[in-house]
Design an enzyme around this catalytic site. Structure first.
Site, PDB file in Angstrom:
ATOM      1  N   LYS A 113       0.813  -1.223   0.000  1.00  0.00           N
ATOM      2  CA  LYS A 113       0.000   0.000   0.000  1.00  0.00           C
ATOM      3  C   LYS A 113       0.839   1.262   0.000  1.00  0.00           C
ATOM      4  O   LYS A 113       0.456   2.270  -0.588  1.00  0.00           O
ATOM      5  CB  LYS A 113      -0.960   0.009   1.205  1.00  0.00           C
ATOM      6  CG  LYS A 113      -2.087  -0.985   1.053  1.00  0.00           C
ATOM      7  CD  LYS A 113      -3.295  -0.577   1.864  1.00  0.00           C
ATOM      8  CE  LYS A 113      -4.449  -1.512   1.575  1.00  0.00           C
ATOM      9  NZ  LYS A 113      -5.613  -1.290   2.417  1.00  0.00           N
ATOM     10  N   LYS A 196      -4.343 -10.264  -7.261  1.00  0.00           N
ATOM     11  CA  LYS A 196      -5.499 -10.405  -6.367  1.00  0.00           C
ATOM     12  C   LYS A 196      -6.652  -9.500  -6.810  1.00  0.00           C
ATOM     13  O   LYS A 196      -6.406  -8.380  -7.251  1.00  0.00           O
ATOM     14  CB  LYS A 196      -5.043 -10.010  -4.950  1.00  0.00           C
ATOM     15  CG  LYS A 196      -5.968 -10.466  -3.845  1.00  0.00           C
ATOM     16  CD  LYS A 196      -5.420 -10.053  -2.488  1.00  0.00           C
ATOM     17  CE  LYS A 196      -5.500  -8.557  -2.303  1.00  0.00           C
ATOM     18  NZ  LYS A 196      -5.240  -8.098  -0.943  1.00  0.00           N
ATOM     19  N   LYS A 199     -10.189  -3.803  -4.454  1.00  0.00           N
ATOM     20  CA  LYS A 199     -10.985  -2.583  -4.630  1.00  0.00           C
ATOM     21  C   LYS A 199     -10.190  -1.533  -5.384  1.00  0.00           C
ATOM     22  O   LYS A 199     -10.764  -0.636  -5.987  1.00  0.00           O
ATOM     23  CB  LYS A 199     -11.310  -1.978  -3.255  1.00  0.00           C
ATOM     24  CG  LYS A 199     -12.236  -2.793  -2.414  1.00  0.00           C
ATOM     25  CD  LYS A 199     -12.290  -2.205  -0.995  1.00  0.00           C
ATOM     26  CE  LYS A 199     -13.076  -3.112  -0.080  1.00  0.00           C
ATOM     27  NZ  LYS A 199     -12.913  -2.776   1.324  1.00  0.00           N
TER      28      LYS A 199
HETATM   29  P1  TYM Z   1     -10.375  -5.688   3.852  1.00  0.00           P
HETATM   30  O1  TYM Z   1     -11.450  -4.695   3.954  1.00  0.00           O
HETATM   31  O2  TYM Z   1      -9.213  -5.415   2.973  1.00  0.00           O
HETATM   32  O3  TYM Z   1     -10.951  -7.081   3.381  1.00  0.00           O
HETATM   33  C1  TYM Z   1     -12.063  -7.670   4.050  1.00  0.00           C
HETATM   34  C2  TYM Z   1     -11.962  -9.190   3.988  1.00  0.00           C
HETATM   35  O4  TYM Z   1     -11.987  -9.641   2.622  1.00  0.00           O
HETATM   36  C3  TYM Z   1     -10.891 -10.511   2.392  1.00  0.00           C
HETATM   37  N1  TYM Z   1     -10.443 -10.348   1.000  1.00  0.00           N
HETATM   38  C4  TYM Z   1     -10.299 -11.351   0.131  1.00  0.00           C
HETATM   39  N2  TYM Z   1     -10.504 -12.675   0.257  1.00  0.00           N
HETATM   40  C5  TYM Z   1     -10.281 -13.452  -0.838  1.00  0.00           C
HETATM   41  N3  TYM Z   1      -9.881 -12.953  -2.037  1.00  0.00           N
HETATM   42  C6  TYM Z   1      -9.662 -11.623  -2.209  1.00  0.00           C
HETATM   43  N4  TYM Z   1      -9.293 -11.137  -3.395  1.00  0.00           N
HETATM   44  C7  TYM Z   1      -9.881 -10.759  -1.093  1.00  0.00           C
HETATM   45  N5  TYM Z   1      -9.774  -9.417  -0.904  1.00  0.00           N
HETATM   46  C8  TYM Z   1     -10.131  -9.176   0.371  1.00  0.00           C
HETATM   47  C9  TYM Z   1      -9.824 -10.069   3.388  1.00  0.00           C
HETATM   48  O5  TYM Z   1      -8.894 -11.105   3.634  1.00  0.00           O
HETATM   49  C10 TYM Z   1     -10.658  -9.726   4.585  1.00  0.00           C
HETATM   50  O6  TYM Z   1     -10.940 -10.891   5.358  1.00  0.00           O
HETATM   51  N6  TYM Z   1      -7.398  -5.684   7.806  1.00  0.00           N
HETATM   52  C11 TYM Z   1      -8.685  -6.162   7.381  1.00  0.00           C
HETATM   53  C12 TYM Z   1      -9.821  -5.503   8.137  1.00  0.00           C
HETATM   54  C13 TYM Z   1      -9.743  -5.672   9.617  1.00  0.00           C
HETATM   55  C14 TYM Z   1      -9.896  -6.881  10.346  1.00  0.00           C
HETATM   56  C15 TYM Z   1      -9.773  -6.538  11.713  1.00  0.00           C
HETATM   57  C16 TYM Z   1     -10.121  -8.200   9.959  1.00  0.00           C
HETATM   58  C17 TYM Z   1      -9.539  -4.688  10.527  1.00  0.00           C
HETATM   59  N7  TYM Z   1      -9.568  -5.196  11.789  1.00  0.00           N
HETATM   60  C18 TYM Z   1      -9.853  -7.502  12.723  1.00  0.00           C
HETATM   61  C19 TYM Z   1     -10.194  -9.165  10.969  1.00  0.00           C
HETATM   62  C20 TYM Z   1     -10.077  -8.804  12.322  1.00  0.00           C
HETATM   63  C21 TYM Z   1      -8.796  -5.842   5.893  1.00  0.00           C
HETATM   64  O7  TYM Z   1      -7.897  -5.357   5.310  1.00  0.00           O
HETATM   65  O8  TYM Z   1      -9.952  -6.064   5.330  1.00  0.00           O
END
Ligand code: TYM
Length: 334
Positions: A113, A196, A199
């Site tokens: 990022k 991957k 967004k």
């Molecule tokens: P975020 O918002 O990037 O993604 C949310 C969830 O979606 C999953 N994900 C994917 N899974 C499979 N293939 C993909 N291409 C893909 N893109 C996204 C992510 O693995 C995630 O599970 N850091 C976390 C948010 C967070 C969080 C937490 C999660 C903040 N605090 C505490 C668990 C526990 C995140 O970046 O989510």
């Protein structure tokens, strides 16, 4: 270890996509019958990249609506937005004084990022995984369902929990387990099977958004990159065919079957036959979610009320754990 309390979250930044659904949300819905679940819209994490305030508010409501539309039960479980519960930020500060710079330097998401211009990245982006550890440990959650890309952050959470416990000679924080479930733990871009689905991809054709209507889903699948060969007989035949592998995995995850079972249905068939079936399946799964999200969008008062109540219930669990943590650290409290 049996999981008794689950915590997970998504960022309200841009549209949720099929990767978020198959890698996380779909599993969250299933887990509701196995444990108490706390699902969060992580708005504090969202501002680690600059956000427009108006868009942040609307994205926060939209992510909450997606959770509800996918089947999260906000009465039996807890759904809220992170910034409502101040304890997240307070515990994150304590963890900033437990985590080591060397640990954060290894985080691949920060490297991706921040890109080349690391000196200009926000301090919050660097400390992002520490806040994530606070999210999880604030509730003593022991199960964290996430996609493959978040595994490193959950492992860091375990390191922080262990370091805190040994720093103060206590058994206060549990060591949470990453739960990486289902067939589609890493959904790839529809335009490039080695990247991957995300967004932030400049091309909207790279992903299927949860807000896409049936025609858009069909068009994106029809345009998805493939190779010239028919589908193979077994999973081994998907090696070195990243686009075929990705589309088959998506089919399997949507149909709740294994990739091998999906191949059983399409071995020897052309992509055009397979894509027709994939469009039909994707529309049948995502259509109802999309319709319910639209309905909820027209009723923001309802979504706000769910988040408010969820925030109150989350605070009730978080406050005593934060207080105990502050006491262990040595802060004077009455
Ligand atoms: P975020 O918002 O990037 O993604 C949310 C969830 O979606 C999953 N994900 C994917 N899974 C499979 N293939 C993909 N291409 C893909 N893109 C996204 C992510 O693995 C995630 O599970 N850091 C976390 C948010 C967070 C969080 C937490 C999660 C903040 N605090 C505490 C668990 C526990 C995140 O970046 O989510």
């Amino acid at each position: 270890m049996s999981v008794s309390l689950i915590f997970s979250g998504m960022q309200p930044t841009g549209n949720l996509h099929l990767g978020n659904y198959l890698g996380a949300l779909k599993n969250w819905v299933k887990l509701q019958s196995q444990a108490k679940c706390i699902y969060c819209v992580v708005d504090l994490h969202a501002i680690t990249m600059p956000q427009d305030p108006k868009e942040l508010r609307s994205a926060t409501r939209e992510v909450a609506a997606a959770y509800l539309a996918a089947g999260i039960d906000a009465d039996k479980h807890i759904l809220f937005n992170q910034s409502r519960v101040r304890a997240h930020s307070e515990l994150a500060w304590i963890f900033n004084c437990v985590a080591r710079i060397g640990w954060l330097n290894r985080m691949t998401q920060f490297k991706d990022k921040a890109g080349k211009n690391r000196e200009n990245a926000l301090v919050g982006l660097y400390a992002y995984p520490v806040l994530m550890a606070a999210d999880i440990l604030l509730y003593h959650a022991n199960g964290v369902p996430v996609g493959e890309d978040q595994k490193q952050h959950v492992e860091l959470t375990r390191d922080i929990a262990q370091a805190f416990n040994s720093m103060f000679g206590v058994e206060h924080f549990p060591l949470p387990e990453p739960m990486i479930l289902g067939e589609a733990t890493r959904v790839m871009s529809l335009r490039d099977g080695t990247k991957k689905m995300s967004k932030s991809d400049a091309s909207d054709y790279a992903r299927i958004n949860l807000t896409d209507d049936a025609d858009t889903i069909a068009l994106k699948i029809q345009k998805a990159k493939t190779d010239p060969h028919p589908l193979p007989d077994d999973v081994k035949g998907l090696e070195d065919r990243p686009e075929a592998d990705n589309l088959l995995t998506i089919y399997a995850a949507l149909a709740d079957i294994t990739t091998a079972e999906a191949l059983g249905r399409f071995a020897g068939k052309t992509f055009s036959e397979f894509k027709k079936a994939l469009v039909e399946l994707a529309v049948s799964v995502l259509g109802p979610i999309n319709a319910e999200m639209r309905r909820l969008k027209a009723d923001p008062g309802h979504v706000d009320a769910v988040l408010r109540r969820g925030g109150e219930r989350a605070t009730e669990i978080a406050e005593p754990i934060l207080k105990k943590t502050q006491d262990i650290v040595g802060f004077l409290k009455d």
